[in-house]
Design a protein around this motif. Structure first.
Motif, mmCIF file in Angstrom:
data_model
loop_
_atom_site.group_PDB
_atom_site.id
_atom_site.type_symbol
_atom_site.label_atom_id
_atom_site.label_comp_id
_atom_site.label_asym_id
_atom_site.label_seq_id
_atom_site.Cartn_x
_atom_site.Cartn_y
_atom_site.Cartn_z
ATOM 1 N N ASP A 2 49.798 -34.613 -62.030
ATOM 2 C CA ASP A 2 50.066 -34.001 -63.328
ATOM 3 C C ASP A 2 50.989 -34.876 -64.158
ATOM 4 O OD1 ASP A 2 48.610 -31.887 -62.371
ATOM 5 O OD2 ASP A 2 50.380 -30.738 -61.756
ATOM 6 N N HIS A 3 50.556 -35.276 -65.343
ATOM 7 C CA HIS A 3 51.395 -36.023 -66.283
ATOM 8 C C HIS A 3 51.944 -37.296 -65.662
ATOM 9 C CE1 HIS A 3 51.143 -32.440 -68.785
ATOM 10 N NE2 HIS A 3 51.559 -31.740 -67.766
ATOM 11 N N ALA A 4 51.132 -38.007 -64.925
ATOM 12 C CA ALA A 4 51.606 -39.220 -64.265
ATOM 13 C C ALA A 4 51.679 -40.375 -65.235
ATOM 14 C CB ALA A 4 50.682 -39.583 -63.105
ATOM 15 N N HIS A 5 52.689 -41.228 -65.052
ATOM 16 C CA HIS A 5 52.796 -42.472 -65.803
ATOM 17 C C HIS A 5 51.924 -43.527 -65.133
ATOM 18 C CE1 HIS A 5 56.033 -41.723 -68.794
ATOM 19 N NE2 HIS A 5 56.314 -40.735 -67.976
ATOM 20 N N GLY A 6 51.893 -44.695 -65.729
ATOM 21 C CA GLY A 6 51.057 -45.769 -65.221
ATOM 22 C C GLY A 6 51.342 -46.097 -63.773
ATOM 23 N N THR A 7 50.328 -46.504 -63.054
ATOM 24 C CA THR A 7 50.449 -46.775 -61.638
ATOM 25 C C THR A 7 50.063 -48.183 -61.341
ATOM 26 O OG1 THR A 7 48.215 -45.990 -61.268
ATOM 27 C CG2 THR A 7 49.948 -44.380 -61.018
ATOM 28 N N GLY A 8 50.198 -48.548 -60.073
ATOM 29 C CA GLY A 8 49.902 -49.903 -59.652
ATOM 30 C C GLY A 8 48.410 -50.154 -59.568
ATOM 31 N N ALA A 9 48.083 -51.417 -59.313
ATOM 32 C CA ALA A 9 46.686 -51.824 -59.338
ATOM 33 C C ALA A 9 45.880 -51.198 -58.228
ATOM 34 C CB ALA A 9 46.608 -53.347 -59.255
ATOM 35 N N THR A 10 46.505 -50.793 -57.158
ATOM 36 C CA THR A 10 45.797 -50.235 -56.019
ATOM 37 C C THR A 10 45.949 -48.721 -55.950
ATOM 38 O OG1 THR A 10 47.707 -50.528 -54.589
ATOM 39 C CG2 THR A 10 46.154 -52.346 -54.689
ATOM 40 N N ASP A 11 46.112 -48.090 -57.140
ATOM 41 C CA ASP A 11 46.542 -46.703 -57.163
ATOM 42 C C ASP A 11 45.406 -45.688 -57.142
ATOM 43 O OD1 ASP A 11 48.793 -45.054 -57.128
ATOM 44 O OD2 ASP A 11 48.599 -44.631 -59.265
ATOM 45 N N ASP A 12 44.157 -46.104 -56.925
ATOM 46 C CA ASP A 12 43.089 -45.130 -56.815
ATOM 47 C C ASP A 12 42.267 -45.427 -55.565
ATOM 48 O OD1 ASP A 12 41.830 -47.426 -57.642
ATOM 49 O OD2 ASP A 12 41.530 -46.737 -59.689
ATOM 50 N N GLY A 13 41.271 -44.561 -55.323
ATOM 51 C CA GLY A 13 40.461 -44.734 -54.134
ATOM 52 C C GLY A 13 40.794 -43.752 -53.048
ATOM 53 N N GLY A 14 41.814 -42.889 -53.273
ATOM 54 C CA GLY A 14 42.158 -41.889 -52.287
ATOM 55 C C GLY A 14 43.218 -42.350 -51.300
ATOM 56 N N LEU A 15 43.762 -41.361 -50.588
ATOM 57 C CA LEU A 15 44.846 -41.653 -49.648
ATOM 58 C C LEU A 15 44.389 -42.569 -48.521
ATOM 59 C CD1 LEU A 15 47.686 -41.225 -48.561
ATOM 60 C CD2 LEU A 15 46.912 -39.071 -47.538
ATOM 61 N N GLY A 16 43.191 -42.343 -47.994
ATOM 62 C CA GLY A 16 42.712 -43.191 -46.907
ATOM 63 C C GLY A 16 42.625 -44.650 -47.316
ATOM 64 N N ALA A 17 42.121 -44.902 -48.545
ATOM 65 C CA ALA A 17 42.035 -46.285 -49.030
ATOM 66 C C ALA A 17 43.420 -46.892 -49.178
ATOM 67 C CB ALA A 17 41.290 -46.319 -50.365
ATOM 68 N N GLN A 18 44.376 -46.104 -49.672
ATOM 69 C CA GLN A 18 45.738 -46.607 -49.820
ATOM 70 C C GLN A 18 46.351 -46.962 -48.477
ATOM 71 O OE1 GLN A 18 47.412 -47.710 -52.171
ATOM 72 N NE2 GLN A 18 47.681 -46.371 -53.919
ATOM 73 N N LEU A 19 46.118 -46.142 -47.493
ATOM 74 C CA LEU A 19 46.668 -46.412 -46.167
ATOM 75 C C LEU A 19 46.067 -47.675 -45.569
ATOM 76 C CD1 LEU A 19 46.762 -42.788 -44.691
ATOM 77 C CD2 LEU A 19 48.715 -44.179 -45.405
ATOM 78 N N ARG A 20 44.774 -47.885 -45.793
ATOM 79 C CA ARG A 20 44.143 -49.109 -45.280
ATOM 80 C C ARG A 20 44.684 -50.349 -45.979
ATOM 81 N NH1 ARG A 20 39.748 -45.491 -45.135
ATOM 82 N NH2 ARG A 20 39.046 -46.130 -47.214
ATOM 83 N N ILE A 21 44.886 -50.251 -47.288
ATOM 84 C CA ILE A 21 45.460 -51.372 -48.035
ATOM 85 C C ILE A 21 46.868 -51.675 -47.547
ATOM 86 C CG2 ILE A 21 46.292 -52.077 -50.319
ATOM 87 C CD1 ILE A 21 43.906 -50.461 -51.468
ATOM 88 N N ALA A 22 47.678 -50.625 -47.372
ATOM 89 C CA ALA A 22 49.058 -50.823 -46.921
ATOM 90 C C ALA A 22 49.108 -51.423 -45.525
ATOM 91 C CB ALA A 22 49.803 -49.483 -46.953
#
Length: 413
Positions: free
Chosen positions: A198-218
């Motif tokens: 809700d009302h989020a400001h700009g995010t990083g380049a890897t900020d979409d794709g879902g939680l699973g994708a973020q965990l794999r990237i990290a």
């Protein structure tokens, strides 16, 4: 006639949100960071050994870290409000039940499970994650420092209060009092009810794709693992001190008042440290801030070991340590946000906190073993000093862009 271009709105800081988050952390960290004051009174009052109490608190260190990514993920998906309410109820339950369940197993259940899980639900990953998405990127470091300062203020306020209640009414009354304060803090959770989307400001380049994708990237990012390793040693250091500094002071023949005053001084000076480091994180690369803080701890421990064991020594040592105590949190959270954006910051920073608390488990437990087998904490001090040096060095290879120059363009690391 051309229409004038509207001026961009200045980024807002959402002060009410930050004050609420800071006040919640003041309570939960005030409870956690005064736990060492209970060790000797519980030992004398129940007969449970120092090693058994240390083990219960060590389990608590681990549980506090283990729940961070879990509660952080729930807050990222469903909002922080239900997590904060559930955590406050758990924390209060643990405080109320501890005087009734005074066996080693009971201590592990109340101190190590209920209290730790409850405090974890109202801690850094949830609170910083719940505020980061509502702030512009350039304000997040300072905001994290402000929230962190609330936790340190809780340590400053509650350490003398808890010690005074223990001295006048006993450790059980002290825990009941803290339970009441925890329940009174429940309305503070309401301003944090919005979800991360809700009302989020700009995010990083890897900020979409879902939680699973973020965990794999990290998981593939070396910088993220370097943060984990540095934070592990930080956790060992803090848990050892918060659990066993009162015991160290008692070994020197000094009164419990010196212990509570020392813990309070750590909290007071960390208020300043958190705010200053949070502000510096807006201007300087955060990995260098972490390097200097960890390196300074090794120096301070070395100076302490060659100093006379007087109240003044402990007060100066506590004040110096306090400046960096939990001031490592804003740059660590800030680096996670820089690397991956704020959308899943609660989860990703929660995982770094899990590493922190794995170190915390060993800091609390090994301190008790050191005292039981050698009669002092000397080898733990040496280990702590060496690990502080390693924590400083492991932060240097972290991938972090230089701060923006005069044209607003970030240079690569």
């Amino acid at each position: 006639m051309s229409t004038p271009t509207p001026m961009p709105r200045a980024p807002t800081m959402h002060w009410g949100l930050l004050v609420a988050a800071s006040a919640i952390l003041m309570v939960t960290m005030g409870v956690r960071q005064t736990s060492g004051l209970y060790v000797d009174p519980i030992h004398r009052g129940t007969g449970v050994s120092i090693v058994e109490i240390s083990f219960a608190l060590a389990i608590g260190q681990f549980v506090w870290g283990a729940v961070q990514p879990v509660f952080g993920a729930v807050a990222d998906q469903r909002g922080a409000l239900p997590v904060l309410i559930f955590g406050a109820l758990l924390l209060a339950a643990g405080l109320l039940l501890a005087p009734l369940l005074t066996s080693p197993l009971g201590m592990t259940f109340t101190l190590g499970l209920l209290m730790a899980a409850g405090a974890g639900a109202g801690s850094f990953s949830v609170l910083i994650g719940a505020t980061a998405h509502r702030l512009p990127a350039e304000k997040r470091s300072f905001a994290a420092g402000l929230i962190n300062a609330g936790g340190s203020l809780g340590q400053f306020v509650f350490a003398p209060l808890v010690q005074w209640i223990i001295g006048t009414a006993g450790w059980a009354r002290a825990m009941i009092t803290m339970a009441v304060i925890t329940l009174l803090s429940l309305p503070l959770a309401w301003p944090l009810r919005r979800r991360a989307g809700d009302h989020a400001h700009g995010t990083g380049a890897t900020d979409d794709g879902g939680l699973g994708a973020q965990l794999r990237i990290a998981a593939r990012d070396r910088s993220y693992w370097y943060l984990h390793l540095g934070f592990f040693t930080c956790g060992l250091h803090i848990a050892f001190l918060v659990t066993h500094l009162p015991g160290e002071i008692a070994l020197c023949g000094l009164s419990p008042t010196v212990a509570s005053s020392s813990i309070a001084l750590i909290g007071l000076f960390n208020v300043a440290g958190s705010l200053i480091v949070g502000a510096l994180g807006q201007r300087y690369r955060m990995k260098y801030l972490l390097f200097w803080m960890y390196a300074s701890r090794a120096v301070m421990i070395g100076v302490y070991l060659v100093s006379p064991p007087t109240p003044l020594t402990f007060y100066l040592f506590s004040a110096a340590l306090g400046f960096t105590w939990l001031a490592t949190v804003p740059p660590t959270a800030g680096l996670v946000g820089k690397l991956f954006g704020p959308r899943y910051l609660g989860t990703l920073f929660g995982l770094t906190l899990l590493s922190h608390q794995l170190g915390g488990f060993f800091g609390a437990w090994l301190g008790g073993l050191a005292l039981a087998h050698t009669g002092n904490y000397l080898w733990m001090w040496y280990a702590d000093m060496g690990l502080a040096v390693l924590a400083a060095l492991i932060n240097l290879p972290i991938r972090e862009a230089r701060m923006a120059g005069c044209h607003g363009v970030a240079a690569p690391s």
